[in-house]
Write a protein that holds these residues in place. Structure first.
Motif, PDB file in Angstrom:
ATOM      1  N   TYR A  23       0.804  -1.225   0.000  1.00 25.85           N
ATOM      2  CA  TYR A  23       0.000   0.000   0.000  1.00 25.85           C
ATOM      3  C   TYR A  23       0.837   1.275   0.000  1.00 25.85           C
ATOM      4  O   TYR A  23       0.321   2.352  -0.283  1.00 25.85           O
ATOM      5  N   HIS A  24       2.114   1.140   0.347  1.00 27.16           N
ATOM      6  CA  HIS A  24       2.933   2.352   0.371  1.00 27.16           C
ATOM      7  C   HIS A  24       4.384   1.994   0.067  1.00 27.16           C
ATOM      8  O   HIS A  24       5.150   1.616   0.943  1.00 27.16           O
ATOM      9  N   ASN A  25       4.756   2.121  -1.214  1.00 24.96           N
ATOM     10  CA  ASN A  25       6.149   1.956  -1.631  1.00 24.96           C
ATOM     11  C   ASN A  25       6.606   3.317  -2.145  1.00 24.96           C
ATOM     12  O   ASN A  25       6.069   3.815  -3.141  1.00 24.96           O
ATOM     13  N   PRO A  26       7.564   3.963  -1.479  1.00 27.96           N
ATOM     14  CA  PRO A  26       7.945   5.336  -1.845  1.00 27.96           C
ATOM     15  C   PRO A  26       8.291   5.518  -3.317  1.00 27.96           C
ATOM     16  O   PRO A  26       7.889   6.512  -3.932  1.00 27.96           O
ATOM     17  N   LEU A  27       9.023   4.561  -3.910  1.00 27.36           N
ATOM     18  CA  LEU A  27       9.401   4.702  -5.321  1.00 27.36           C
ATOM     19  C   LEU A  27       8.192   4.570  -6.245  1.00 27.36           C
ATOM     20  O   LEU A  27       8.077   5.290  -7.241  1.00 27.36           O
ATOM     21  N   ASP A  29       5.113   5.304  -5.407  1.00 33.26           N
ATOM     22  CA  ASP A  29       4.354   6.551  -5.213  1.00 33.26           C
ATOM     23  C   ASP A  29       4.967   7.686  -6.037  1.00 33.26           C
ATOM     24  O   ASP A  29       4.254   8.485  -6.655  1.00 33.26           O
ATOM     25  N   GLU A  30       6.305   7.748  -6.048  1.00 32.91           N
ATOM     26  CA  GLU A  30       6.996   8.785  -6.822  1.00 32.91           C
ATOM     27  C   GLU A  30       6.727   8.609  -8.313  1.00 32.91           C
ATOM     28  O   GLU A  30       6.474   9.589  -9.034  1.00 32.91           O
ATOM     29  N   PHE A  31       6.771   7.367  -8.776  1.00 31.71           N
ATOM     30  CA  PHE A  31       6.519   7.053 -10.188  1.00 31.71           C
ATOM     31  C   PHE A  31       5.113   7.489 -10.608  1.00 31.71           C
ATOM     32  O   PHE A  31       4.924   8.156 -11.633  1.00 31.71           O
ATOM     33  N   ILE A  32       4.120   7.161  -9.806  1.00 32.01           N
ATOM     34  CA  ILE A  32       2.735   7.524 -10.125  1.00 32.01           C
ATOM     35  C   ILE A  32       2.568   9.043 -10.116  1.00 32.01           C
ATOM     36  O   ILE A  32       1.908   9.622 -10.989  1.00 32.01           O
ATOM     37  N   LEU A  34       4.915  11.334 -10.762  1.00 26.05           N
ATOM     38  CA  LEU A  34       5.574  11.900 -11.944  1.00 26.05           C
ATOM     39  C   LEU A  34       4.750  11.677 -13.207  1.00 26.05           C
ATOM     40  O   LEU A  34       4.670  12.555 -14.074  1.00 26.05           O
ATOM     41  N   CYS A  35       4.132  10.502 -13.310  1.00 27.02           N
ATOM     42  CA  CYS A  35       3.301  10.217 -14.482  1.00 27.02           C
ATOM     43  C   CYS A  35       2.079  11.141 -14.519  1.00 27.02           C
ATOM     44  O   CYS A  35       1.719  11.673 -15.574  1.00 27.02           O
ATOM     45  N   LYS A  36       1.455  11.343 -13.369  1.00 27.48           N
ATOM     46  CA  LYS A  36       0.300  12.249 -13.313  1.00 27.48           C
ATOM     47  C   LYS A  36       0.712  13.673 -13.651  1.00 27.48           C
ATOM     48  O   LYS A  36       0.037  14.375 -14.412  1.00 27.48           O
ATOM     49  N   LYS A  37       1.835  14.095 -13.089  1.00 29.56           N
ATOM     50  CA  LYS A  37       2.325  15.457 -13.311  1.00 29.56           C
ATOM     51  C   LYS A  37       2.608  15.709 -14.786  1.00 29.56           C
ATOM     52  O   LYS A  37       2.353  16.809 -15.307  1.00 29.56           O
ATOM     53  N   ASN A  38       3.129  14.693 -15.476  1.00 28.97           N
ATOM     54  CA  ASN A  38       3.503  14.848 -16.883  1.00 28.97           C
ATOM     55  C   ASN A  38       2.456  14.277 -17.840  1.00 28.97           C
ATOM     56  O   ASN A  38       2.727  14.094 -19.025  1.00 28.97           O
ATOM     57  N   ALA A 159      10.626  -1.537  -8.306  1.00 26.79           N
ATOM     58  CA  ALA A 159       9.884  -1.196  -7.083  1.00 26.79           C
ATOM     59  C   ALA A 159       8.459  -1.726  -7.147  1.00 26.79           C
ATOM     60  O   ALA A 159       7.922  -2.233  -6.150  1.00 26.79           O
ATOM     61  N   ASP A 160       7.827  -1.634  -8.324  1.00 22.31           N
ATOM     62  CA  ASP A 160       6.454  -2.133  -8.448  1.00 22.31           C
ATOM     63  C   ASP A 160       6.423  -3.661  -8.405  1.00 22.31           C
ATOM     64  O   ASP A 160       5.492  -4.261  -7.858  1.00 22.31           O
ATOM     65  N   ILE A 161       7.453  -4.300  -8.981  1.00 26.13           N
ATOM     66  CA  ILE A 161       7.560  -5.763  -8.888  1.00 26.13           C
ATOM     67  C   ILE A 161       7.687  -6.177  -7.423  1.00 26.13           C
ATOM     68  O   ILE A 161       7.031  -7.114  -6.965  1.00 26.13           O
ATOM     69  N   GLU A 162       8.521  -5.457  -6.686  1.00 26.11           N
ATOM     70  CA  GLU A 162       8.678  -5.748  -5.256  1.00 26.11           C
ATOM     71  C   GLU A 162       7.361  -5.529  -4.508  1.00 26.11           C
ATOM     72  O   GLU A 162       6.993  -6.303  -3.623  1.00 26.11           O
TER      73      GLU A 162
END
Length: 459
Positions: A23-27, A29-32, A34-38, A159-162
């Motif tokens: 439910y909370h993986n920092p990387l 979360d960062e990826f999602i 950045l994708c939303k921002k761009n 990170a998402d695989i993990e």
């Protein structure tokens, strides 16, 4: 030591599992973010997959010296390249018995047990090969497989695989988990363009990798003798020759012949045993109590490397919280020789930053006079003459290794000629510089691949 992380999950967002990383993986979360921002849309990996096939029953298979290639996880390195020395082979009949995992060009091979998330794209030379039960074959219905590989092997993909992997005794990832991995939505023409751009960088990366591996091999060959270990698989042992052990290694013709040949080097080499080296003892209970609350960097056998001047990782904690194997204090220039049979080549010379730290009792720790002495001793220990002795004098069934007592019996040949010793030291030190240069440049190109990939997607 890691810091605790606290967050809350609303009950309506809880799915079929309840673990913090999901439910909370920092990387991730960062990826999602950045994708939303761009304004980059995401889609499930399952949208790209036509079929996912593996045979859980693919166990107990007889492997051969040659035949049909059968990939195991260890044959795929962390960068998605094949390690030729780790390839396994099966009979053609067994290959036909498992038709769904016979590989086609463009398939993605994905490790699902053990080390999860190794990725390999099948190229022409591996068409018709098969895979073991720890891998899965992903046949694609759309997308560039190399684009998908670059994403899955990136820090965000891993990170998402993990995040979606699970398990207690053994971590694994299911086909549903694989399907749920989030992939940046990029048009196929753009995927192809990005891949072609990265391929040019990959060529340079592969070049540095080949030079690195060549230098690593050179490190084994600085002790020059005319002796070549002679293998003989069938031999007869007389009953009076059997003493405290009966196994095919310690009693082998090969070991006897090798030791006889080594004894003939006494005119040109000083022959001494492992017991003549300065072997470091593990700390006793009294010493342990004095430093039990001190914090240390701790090196396990898994942190040793094929590169003698590189330690690939470490743990850090107070001594009393470290594994019970953390019982050897090491100094700069100490030589760490891994005891497990398949790791004895991964000899490490301790760098300055680990002076006064700890290593596992899974190492034999040798204390040389100085760095030059460390290079000379390491060059000799890495030579085929010594490595073959370490293999043949192994003991143990579950985890074969060279015991400290058996190491004391190893014959170590050192050239009597000062000039020859100096040549070995100089050559070994120069090769260490080459190895480090190629490794650093390989890592730069590896980072350039990832940076280029993300610059093309998230601007």
């Amino acid at each position: 030591m890691s810091q605790p992380l606290f967050f809350e999950v609303k009950s309506e967002k809880i799915l079929s599992r309840l673990d913090a990383n999901f439910y909370h993986n920092p990387l991730v979360d960062e990826f999602i973010f950045l994708c939303k921002k761009n304004k980059v849309n995401l889609e499930n990996f399952g949208e790209y997959i036509e079929s996912a096939k593996r045979y859980p029953s693919f166990y107990g298979i007889p492997y051969l010296p040659e035949g049909v290639i059968c990939f195991k996880g260890e044959a795929i390195d962390k960068d998605g390249f094949i390690i030729d020395e780790e390839l396994s082979y099966i009979p053609e009949k067994i290959n036909r018995d498992f038709p769904d995992t016979i590989l086609e060009e463009g398939d993605i091979v994905f490790s699902v047990r053990g080390t999860i998330g190794k990725i390999f794209v099948v190229t022409k030379e591996y068409v018709g090969s098969n895979i073991s039960a720890n891998l899965i074959r992903l046949k694609l219905k759309k997308g560039n497989p190399h684009f998908l590989k670059y994403f899955l092997m990136s820090k965000y993909g891993q990170a998402d695989i993990e995040r979606v992997s699970s398990g207690s005794l053994q971590y694994t990832i299911t086909t549903d988990d694989i399907d749920s991995i989030k992939i940046p939505e990029v048009k196929k023409t753009e995927q192809d363009r990005i891949v072609n751009k990265i391929f040019k960088i990959e060529e340079e990366k592969v070049s540095f990798s080949k030079k690195y591996n060549s230098s690593i091999e050179n490190l084994k060959n600085y002790l020059k003798t005319k002796i070549n270990p002679e293998k003989k698989n069938v031999f007869i042992i007389k009953s009076q020759e059997i003493k405290d052990r009966i196994d095919c290694y310690i009693l082998s013709y090969e070991l006897k012949k090798l030791l006889d040949d080594l004894s003939k080097l006494k005119e040109s080499h000083d022959l001494f045993n492992g017991k003549d080296l300065d072997i470091v003892n593990r700390i006793n209970e009294k010493e342990f109590k004095k430093i039990a609350t001190n914090e240390f960097k701790y090196i396990e056998v898994k942190h040793s490397s094929r590169q003698p001047n590189l330690i690939s990782g470490f743990m850090e904690d107070v001594l009393m919280a470290l594994p019970s194997r953390a019982r050897q204090i090491i100094r700069e220039n100490d030589i760490l020789l891994p005891r497990p049979t398949l790791s004895t080549e991964k000899i490490v010379i301790v760098p300055k930053e680990f002076d006064g730290q700890l290593c596992s009792t899974g190492f034999i720790v040798i204390r040389p006079k100085d760095f030059d002495d460390a290079c000379l001793t390491t060059a000799i220990l890495k030579s085929p003459l010594v490595q073959r002795q370490l293999f043949l004098m192994q003991s143990g069934s579950i985890q074969p290794e060279i015991s400290p007592n058996d190491f004391k019996k190893i014959i170590i040949p050192s050239p009597k000629s000062k000039t020859e010793r100096e040549e070995i030291i100089k050559g070994f030190k120069d090769e260490l510089k080459n190895v480090e240069y190629y490794r650093q440049n390989y890592n730069k190109k590896k980072q350039e691949v990832e940076d280029t990939f993300w610059k093309e997607i998230i601007i």
